[in-house]
Write an enzyme that holds these catalytic residues in place. Structure first.
Site, short mmCIF file in Angstrom:
data_model
loop_
_atom_site.label_atom_id
_atom_site.label_comp_id
_atom_site.label_asym_id
_atom_site.label_seq_id
_atom_site.Cartn_x
_atom_site.Cartn_y
_atom_site.Cartn_z
N ASP A 30 15.80 -51.32 -17.77
CA ASP A 30 17.01 -50.91 -17.05
C ASP A 30 18.22 -51.53 -17.73
OD1 ASP A 30 17.27 -49.69 -13.92
OD2 ASP A 30 19.06 -50.64 -14.76
N GLY A 265 9.54 -6.62 7.82
CA GLY A 265 9.93 -5.53 8.72
C GLY A 265 8.92 -5.43 9.85
N CYS A 268 7.85 -6.43 15.19
CA CYS A 268 7.93 -7.75 15.83
C CYS A 268 9.02 -8.65 15.27
CB CYS A 268 6.58 -8.46 15.74
SG CYS A 268 5.24 -7.63 16.61
N LYS A 324 4.06 -2.96 5.70
CA LYS A 324 3.14 -3.81 4.97
C LYS A 324 1.88 -3.00 4.68
CE LYS A 324 0.76 -6.08 8.84
NZ LYS A 324 0.41 -7.41 9.43
#
Length: 435
Positions: A30, A265, A268, A324
């Protein structure tokens, strides 16, 4: 193995200490002298349960030390891990200055050495950073010869503050992005003590996974909070409701619906999201995340339409019209919206979807197509050949046997627009996406 870890912040300290615990010889690096001094004295620069004791023990055994010298660390290691911070700037852009700086310093340190070296980027970076920032930085520091012989890999961490030692030992997976088998073998050895599936993928995929994970975690927090707000407004015990919600491991807490594809789509999801938004609005409950669902879904439909129109061809064959695969339900089907938009733009459409054949439809679905979209019914094809003979562009809206048959017989001159994103798979980039 001899390992150097660049960056002694949270990720670097945990990584260095845990690798030392696994038996490796680790050097922490570091630019901050205070952090280096703390590790040298066996103390942790960061607050994390158990980390201070582990660092103290590893320093005492001689398997962990720290330095500010990049040259010292590179001389004493065969594998280097970059764990520097990548903070966000004021505009949100990722600041990779530290990655670039460390890359140049490692390149300079390697200029006087010989043989292959492995450099592992463990910092959280966006896709393309390894190739566009780290690789050029190595070349800027050490020249083209150094950059050519350094093997690069991406290895994001999946640790949580407060439980990082346990998360390091038992993460959900060990993810490595690289393009050569030797690096894969090396990292399997490095993480031999880690109890998790080892997953090898392409560089950019590995870079992206961490962002997808963190975005999803943030999304879940906001979703739970907004649903909790609606529950409170409607007099529902939010904790009890969510307890029951989480019992569903088939759909709710699972991989279901988590595959990139096309818009949702059906009868629901759109209806119920609207009803929830209306109830929240009636109760004066702000639900910005839930309110963004339908606009986001609409955006996918617009992208699909634009993808078809982009080529400028007018004769379009569409595979799949229902919302679907495996159903004849056209209610709020995104493919119906795509077809109607393309017709409005002057396209000559033909559709193949045997489930939506008018002759086979009965009841509500037949009435829907006859009353709501009668013009579409006249565009339906009876077979694959009829669709292919008409189309200049093939639009895959649903997966299944029809899509497979159409793609198998498609001509080389026919453009394919795969809205499902799975019917046509592009070959993976170098390195592959596999295990």
């Amino acid at each position: 193995m001899r390992v150097s870890v660049f960056g002694l912040g949270y990720v670097g300290c945990v990584t260095a200490a845990c690798l030392a615990r696994s038996g490796h010889e680790v050097i922490g690096v570091d630019v901050n002298r205070d952090k280096v001094d703390l590790v040298t004295r066996g103390l942790s620069p960061v607050v994390e349960p158990g980390l201070g004791d582990l660092i103290a023990h590893m320093v005492l055994t001689g398997r962990l030390r720290a330095t500010t010298s990049v040259e010292d660390a590179i001389r004493g290691s065969d594998v280097a891990l970059i764990c520097v911070g990548t903070p966000a700037r004021a505009n949100g852009k990722l600041d990779v200055t530290a990655v670039e700086r460390v890359g140049e310093e490692i390149g300079r340190a390697l200029a006087g050495s010989t043989g292959p070296r492995t450099l592992i980027l463990r910092s959280t970076v966006l896709p393309g950073t390894t190739d566009s920032v780290l690789r050029p930085a190595l070349q800027a520091g050490g020249g083209a010869e150094v950059a050519a012989r350094v093997r690069l890999a991406v290895n994001p961490e999946f640790m949580r503050e407060g439980s990082s030692l346990r998360d390091f030992a038992e993460p959900p997976l060990t993810l490595v992005g690289c393009d050569d088998a030797g690096t894969v073998t090396l990292l399997q050895t490095l993480y031999a003590e880690v109890r998790a599936p080892f997953v090898h993928t392409a560089l950019r995929t590995a870079e992206m996974v961490k962002y997808a994970a963190n975005a999803f975690h943030a999304l879940k927090v906001c979703f739970a909070n907004e649903i909790g707000d609606v529950c409170a407004a409607l007099g529902v015990d939010a904790q009890e409701m969510m307890r029951i919600f989480l019992m569903d491991k088939k759909l709710n807490v699972s991989g279901a619906y988590l595959r990139p594809g096309f818009a949702f789509g059906g009868s629901c999801l759109p209806k119920d999201v609207r009803a929830l938004l209306h109830a929240a609005g009636s109760a004066d409950v702000a639900v910005p995340l839930l309110a963004a669902i339908l606009p986001s879904n609409d955006g996918q439909v617009r992208r699909g339409i634009e993808a078809v129109l982009r080529g400028g061809r007018k004769r379009v064959g569409v595979v799949g019209l229902s919302f679907k695969p495996g159903t004849d339900d056209l209610r709020e089907s995104p493919m119906v919206r795509v077809v109607e938009a393309l017709i409005g733009k002057g396209c000559d459409i033909r559709i193949l979807d045997r489930n939506v054949s008018v002759a086979r439809l009965v009841g509500a679905n037949r009435r829907y197509i006859e009353e709501e979209i009668p013009h579409i019914s006249s565009l339906l094809c009876d077979n694959v050949e009829a669709l292919l003979s008409h189309a200049q562009v093939l639009v895959i809206g649903n997966t299944g046997e029809e899509a497979t048959a159409v793609l198998a017989r498609a001509r080389a001159d026919q453009q394919v627009v795969d809205l499902t994103r799975v019917a046509v798979r592009e070959p993976p980039p170098a390195g592959g996406d596999g295990r």
